[in-house]
Write a protein that holds these residues in place. Structure first.
Motif, mmCIF file in Angstrom:
data_model
loop_
_atom_site.group_PDB
_atom_site.id
_atom_site.type_symbol
_atom_site.label_atom_id
_atom_site.label_comp_id
_atom_site.label_asym_id
_atom_site.label_seq_id
_atom_site.Cartn_x
_atom_site.Cartn_y
_atom_site.Cartn_z
ATOM 1 N N ARG A 21 0.781 -1.236 0.000
ATOM 2 C CA ARG A 21 0.000 0.000 0.000
ATOM 3 C C ARG A 21 0.811 1.282 0.000
ATOM 4 N NH1 ARG A 21 -3.456 -2.002 4.525
ATOM 5 N NH2 ARG A 21 -2.871 -0.085 5.604
ATOM 6 N N GLY A 22 2.106 1.231 -0.173
ATOM 7 C CA GLY A 22 2.872 2.467 -0.144
ATOM 8 C C GLY A 22 2.472 3.434 -1.241
ATOM 9 N N PRO A 23 2.778 4.735 -1.071
ATOM 10 C CA PRO A 23 3.407 5.372 0.085
ATOM 11 C C PRO A 23 2.456 5.462 1.279
ATOM 12 C CG PRO A 23 2.792 7.042 -1.517
ATOM 13 C CD PRO A 23 2.515 5.716 -2.160
ATOM 14 N N TYR A 24 3.019 5.812 2.430
ATOM 15 C CA TYR A 24 2.315 5.601 3.699
ATOM 16 C C TYR A 24 1.964 6.895 4.432
ATOM 17 C CZ TYR A 24 3.780 0.851 2.783
ATOM 18 O OH TYR A 24 3.971 -0.372 2.198
ATOM 19 N N HIS A 74 -1.297 9.466 6.094
ATOM 20 C CA HIS A 74 -2.394 10.215 5.478
ATOM 21 C C HIS A 74 -1.921 11.150 4.377
ATOM 22 C CE1 HIS A 74 -0.785 13.104 8.400
ATOM 23 N NE2 HIS A 74 -1.305 14.059 7.633
ATOM 24 N N ASN A 75 -0.644 11.515 4.407
ATOM 25 C CA ASN A 75 -0.115 12.423 3.391
ATOM 26 C C ASN A 75 0.809 11.734 2.403
ATOM 27 O OD1 ASN A 75 2.004 11.945 5.113
ATOM 28 N ND2 ASN A 75 2.624 14.086 5.333
ATOM 29 N N GLY A 76 0.880 10.401 2.465
ATOM 30 C CA GLY A 76 1.734 9.668 1.528
ATOM 31 C C GLY A 76 3.195 10.066 1.617
ATOM 32 N N GLN A 77 3.677 10.322 2.821
ATOM 33 C CA GLN A 77 5.009 10.915 2.988
ATOM 34 C C GLN A 77 6.144 9.919 2.835
ATOM 35 O OE1 GLN A 77 5.351 13.780 6.123
ATOM 36 N NE2 GLN A 77 7.475 13.281 6.559
ATOM 37 N N PHE A 78 5.936 8.684 3.258
ATOM 38 C CA PHE A 78 7.023 7.716 3.281
ATOM 39 C C PHE A 78 6.789 6.628 2.242
ATOM 40 C CE2 PHE A 78 7.097 9.363 7.725
ATOM 41 C CZ PHE A 78 8.315 10.032 7.616
ATOM 42 N N GLU A 79 7.831 6.325 1.489
ATOM 43 C CA GLU A 79 7.684 5.454 0.328
ATOM 44 C C GLU A 79 7.649 3.982 0.680
ATOM 45 O OE1 GLU A 79 9.572 5.052 -4.171
ATOM 46 O OE2 GLU A 79 10.468 6.404 -2.712
ATOM 47 N N THR A 80 8.413 3.568 1.674
ATOM 48 C CA THR A 80 8.560 2.139 1.965
ATOM 49 C C THR A 80 8.253 1.854 3.439
ATOM 50 O OG1 THR A 80 10.898 2.288 2.600
ATOM 51 C CG2 THR A 80 10.397 2.026 0.238
ATOM 52 N N LEU A 81 8.044 0.570 3.728
ATOM 53 C CA LEU A 81 7.874 0.168 5.121
ATOM 54 C C LEU A 81 9.149 0.406 5.926
ATOM 55 C CD1 LEU A 81 5.795 -3.139 4.903
ATOM 56 C CD2 LEU A 81 5.060 -0.928 5.806
ATOM 57 N N GLU A 82 10.294 0.281 5.277
ATOM 58 C CA GLU A 82 11.550 0.588 5.971
ATOM 59 C C GLU A 82 11.551 2.043 6.434
ATOM 60 O OE1 GLU A 82 12.318 -3.045 3.581
ATOM 61 O OE2 GLU A 82 11.308 -1.129 3.200
ATOM 62 N N ASP A 83 11.042 2.952 5.582
ATOM 63 C CA ASP A 83 10.946 4.358 5.974
ATOM 64 C C ASP A 83 9.998 4.532 7.160
ATOM 65 O OD1 ASP A 83 12.583 5.022 3.804
ATOM 66 O OD2 ASP A 83 10.881 5.408 2.476
ATOM 67 N N VAL A 84 8.891 3.791 7.146
ATOM 68 C CA VAL A 84 7.908 3.896 8.227
ATOM 69 C C VAL A 84 8.504 3.425 9.540
ATOM 70 C CG1 VAL A 84 5.705 3.001 9.064
ATOM 71 C CG2 VAL A 84 5.931 3.695 6.674
ATOM 72 N N VAL A 85 9.174 2.280 9.532
ATOM 73 C CA VAL A 85 9.773 1.748 10.757
ATOM 74 C C VAL A 85 10.841 2.703 11.279
ATOM 75 C CG1 VAL A 85 11.202 -0.112 11.670
ATOM 76 C CG2 VAL A 85 9.198 -0.651 10.279
ATOM 77 N N ALA A 86 11.636 3.291 10.377
ATOM 78 C CA ALA A 86 12.656 4.253 10.800
ATOM 79 C C ALA A 86 12.011 5.474 11.453
ATOM 80 C CB ALA A 86 13.507 4.672 9.595
ATOM 81 N N PHE A 87 10.869 5.904 10.917
ATOM 82 C CA PHE A 87 10.142 7.038 11.508
ATOM 83 C C PHE A 87 9.747 6.715 12.946
ATOM 84 C CE2 PHE A 87 5.778 8.332 12.561
ATOM 85 C CZ PHE A 87 5.907 9.714 12.604
ATOM 86 N N TYR A 88 9.141 5.550 13.161
ATOM 87 C CA TYR A 88 8.743 5.182 14.518
ATOM 88 C C TYR A 88 9.958 4.975 15.421
ATOM 89 C CZ TYR A 88 3.816 4.632 13.304
ATOM 90 O OH TYR A 88 2.513 4.869 12.928
ATOM 91 N N ASN A 89 11.029 4.452 14.855
ATOM 92 C CA ASN A 89 12.221 4.176 15.660
ATOM 93 C C ASN A 89 12.844 5.460 16.189
ATOM 94 O OD1 ASN A 89 14.064 2.202 16.744
ATOM 95 N ND2 ASN A 89 15.589 2.933 15.261
ATOM 96 N N ARG A 90 12.708 6.561 15.432
ATOM 97 C CA ARG A 90 13.269 7.829 15.916
ATOM 98 C C ARG A 90 12.262 8.636 16.740
ATOM 99 N NH1 ARG A 90 13.137 8.578 10.172
ATOM 100 N NH2 ARG A 90 11.518 10.047 9.519
ATOM 101 N N GLY A 91 11.083 8.077 16.943
ATOM 102 C CA GLY A 91 10.097 8.741 17.787
ATOM 103 C C GLY A 91 9.295 9.805 17.093
ATOM 104 N N GLY A 92 9.116 9.651 15.787
ATOM 105 C CA GLY A 92 8.372 10.636 15.024
ATOM 106 C C GLY A 92 9.233 11.827 14.667
ATOM 107 N N ASP A 93 8.652 12.771 13.949
ATOM 108 C CA ASP A 93 9.412 13.926 13.461
ATOM 109 C C ASP A 93 8.975 15.252 14.069
ATOM 110 O OD1 ASP A 93 10.941 12.296 11.820
ATOM 111 O OD2 ASP A 93 9.608 12.528 10.092
ATOM 112 N N PHE A 94 7.783 15.307 14.680
ATOM 113 C CA PHE A 94 7.282 16.550 15.245
ATOM 114 C C PHE A 94 6.582 16.255 16.569
ATOM 115 C CE2 PHE A 94 7.558 17.149 10.688
ATOM 116 C CZ PHE A 94 8.186 18.384 10.577
#
Length: 617
Positions: free
Chosen positions: A350-353, A355-375
């Motif tokens: 289902r990528g990109p991920y 509500h805003n289609g910001q992240f292209e891959t699941l690897e990007d999504v996991v990295a986002f959660y791993n860093r605790g989000g961006d904002f």
């Protein structure tokens, strides 16, 4: 000595994680908390029971592009099963699927990867200028969520504005609920001037369009069982079988589509086998990923056998005020920036991920959660905090989210996830070709040719932009050759427009051409080009690139050469029609004019004789 205080929200999170961790190993410890069960079929609301006829009708309507004002967009255009029910046209960085976001500027961090909809148009089909997209397809401000497994949710859309009761779109009277979020959701897109509708469209117009349309007339490769069920009938006949009478009403349209969507649940996955008691259904890496998923708190929000709590959370994908999300529905300040938790079945497709289609891959999504989000914001979910996962753990988490969650029928588009090929995916789309001729400011007029050249389309709109504002423009159509960049000698048809806008490159406009419902037009290729009166252009005329359209009744099937009376056979009836109109001047295609030159003569006689005895069934 200072007393210690604790965060009650974090305490609740810790308890939830501990409970989920216990549930994750329950299969190995009889008597412990039980893991989720395999996914079962969703319920339907009282008053809209599932029947085979209603499912088939809903499937036809869901995939019928004729529901949109421009005949360009079906419900299914943004929900393709092979990509998990998402939109394959949603590509990060593609101008066609980029919305400028809250700041209204393209190429900035708040850009949204959404879905192409329809050009902004009025009820007559004329294109209007839209501030961000001109007269091209508008793009939605959020990424399309999947329709697969949507039937279980109490609220739908990213912000939950589709409630669990359904109001008749004409009367506003509640006719279904609870459990009718699908019906409620269906009521939105067909009357949205960005997604499927025109300015001011209402559901009476939608129902009228359905009433007058041949089911799936623009589609091809219709699934065999659906094609057999339709059996050449019109929509009123299909509604009669599904609902007991021929009335094509807005509420019935929504109920049929929702019934079809209730059949789109994906429960043939490795995770269902695992939940059903087959521990070998997951690989060691996937099992490791499952443990990380539970122990990191992912399963608090992505809970149960659908992997969603059906709640709304702010998780720091973008600043709160970029998109207020759930707050726009509730007005509750605590809901600022919150969006619905998506389920994770088929998520790898289902990528990109987000509500805003910001992240292209699941690897990007996991990295986002791993860093605790961006904002950050006061209402940010406390589970969104740095996780400290190493690369191997992140890879294991991605592995768990991939194969175990994927239903092979979805990816392969096998029943019930099979579908027709849409007109917009086909070779029947107009083809823009060649170069134009520059005008004022060096701007070359651009042509917009998107709509279906189907027999009987009384309003196929052709647009122009990037021309001289306020100028007079002419669309020339020829049946023999591509009109030249300078003025054509003898086009079959010309249509004129005074362009809107002012100044070099600001001119835009459109005309609607009628494609007669005549067999002589079927299979014919028409060539067109825009010409603009522009004193700064060579010879005082600028022009657009050319385009070609091939008229069809059934996309992908050739016309029946020589069949001037439309009975799918070439014989004496066709010969008589030509002879009775011999040497007459007629409208293109009428009374045996097979080559659309507006006169019945030897060319038309030869078309009949050269195909004598042919059948085209």
């Amino acid at each position: 000595m200072r007393s210690q205080t604790t965060n009650p929200c974090l305490n609740r999170v810790a308890v939830a994680i501990a409970t989920l961790a216990a549930a994750g190993i329950a299969a190995a410890q009889p008597g412990g908390p039980q893991p989720p069960q395999p996914l079962q079929p969703p319920p339907s609301p009282a008053g809209n029971a599932i029947t085979t006829a209603k499912v088939n009708l809903g499937k036809a309507l869901f995939w019928d592009e004729q529901l949109s004002s421009t005949r360009l967009t079906a419900c299914g255009s943004c929900h393709i099963p092979g990509v998990g029910g998402a939109d394959p046209r949603s590509v990060i960085g593609s101008l066609r699927s980029t919305h400028p976001g809250a700041d209204g500027a393209f190429g900035t961090p708040d850009d949204v990867t959404g879905s192409p909809g329809v050009p902004l148009s009025d009820a007559a089909g004329a294109y209007e200028w839209e501030a961000h997209f001109g007269i091209m397809e508008q793009v939605t401000g959020r990424k399309a969520p999947t329709m697969i497994n949507a039937a279980y949710a109490p609220l739908l859309f990213w912000d939950g504005r589709a409630e669990n009761f359904f109001e008749d779109p004409l009367t506003g009277v509640v006719i279904l609920g609870p459990g009718a979020a699908l019906e409620s959701q269906v009521a939105g897109p067909p009357v949205s001037s960005a997604e499927m509708g025109h300015l001011g469209r209402d559901w009476a117009d939608v129902a009228s369009r359905v009433q007058d349309s041949r089911p799936l007339a623009l589609a091809s490769d219709i699934p065999a069982d659906l094609d057999i069920w339709i059996a050449g009938r019109d929509y009123p006949a299909l509604f009669t079988e599904a609902f007991g009478s021929a009335e094509v009403s807005p509420s019935r349209i929504a109920m049929a589509i929702a019934t079809y969507e209730r059949t789109l649940f994906s429960n043939q996955t490795p995770i269902d086998d695992f939940f059903g008691g087959s521990p070998g259904a997951l690989t060691p890496q996937e099992l490791q990923g499952q443990n990380i998923f539970i122990n990191s708190g992912c399963a608090v929000c992505h809970a149960g056998n659908r992997f969603t709590d059906d709640q709304f959370h702010y998780i720091g994908v973008r600043p709160q005020d970029d998109d207020l999300g759930r707050f726009e529905v509730t007005g509750n300040p605590a809901d600022r920036g919150r969006f619905k938790t998506p389920g994770l079945r088929n998520v790898e497709l289902r990528g990109p991920y987000f509500h805003n289609g910001q992240f292209e891959t699941l690897e990007d999504v996991v990295a986002f959660y791993n860093r605790g989000g961006d904002f950050n914001a006061p209402n940010k979910n406390p589970l969104i905090r740095p996780l400290g996962l190493n690369p191997g753990q992140q890879a294991a988490l991605v592995a768990f989210l991939s194969r175990p969650m994927t239903d092979g029928r979805v990816e392969a588009e096998l029943p019930p996830f099979d579908r027709p090929t849409l007109y917009a995916e086909s070779a029947c789309m107009p083809l823009v070709m060649g170069a134009g001729r520059p005008g004022s400011g060096g701007f070359i007029p651009a042509v917009v040719a998107l709509e279906a050249p189907a027999r009987g389309n009384g309003s196929m709109t052709i647009g122009i932009f990037n021309a001289l504002g306020g100028a007079e423009a002419m669309l020339a159509i020829d049946t023999v050759a591509v009109p030249p960049a300078n003025l054509p000698l003898s086009p079959v048809t010309t249509l004129t427009a005074t362009l809107g806008g002012g100044g070099a490159g600001d001119g835009f406009g459109s005309v609607s051409m009628e494609i007669p419902d005549l067999p002589t037009w079927e299979g014919k290729t028409l060539f067109g080009r825009w010409y603009v009166s522009d004193p700064s252009a060579a010879g005082g005329i600028s022009s657009s690139p050319a385009f070609a359209i091939t008229v069809f009744e059934d996309c992908g099937e050739p016309g029946c050469a020589g069949d001037v009376d439309g009975d799918d056979a070439v014989g004496f009836a066709d010969l008589n029609m030509v002879l009775e109109a011999w040497q007459d001047s007629v409208n293109p295609g009428e009374n045996g004019d097979s080559n659309l030159d507006s006169v019945v003569n030897f060319a038309d006689l030869n078309a009949v004789l050269g195909n004598w005895g042919n059948t085209c069934l």
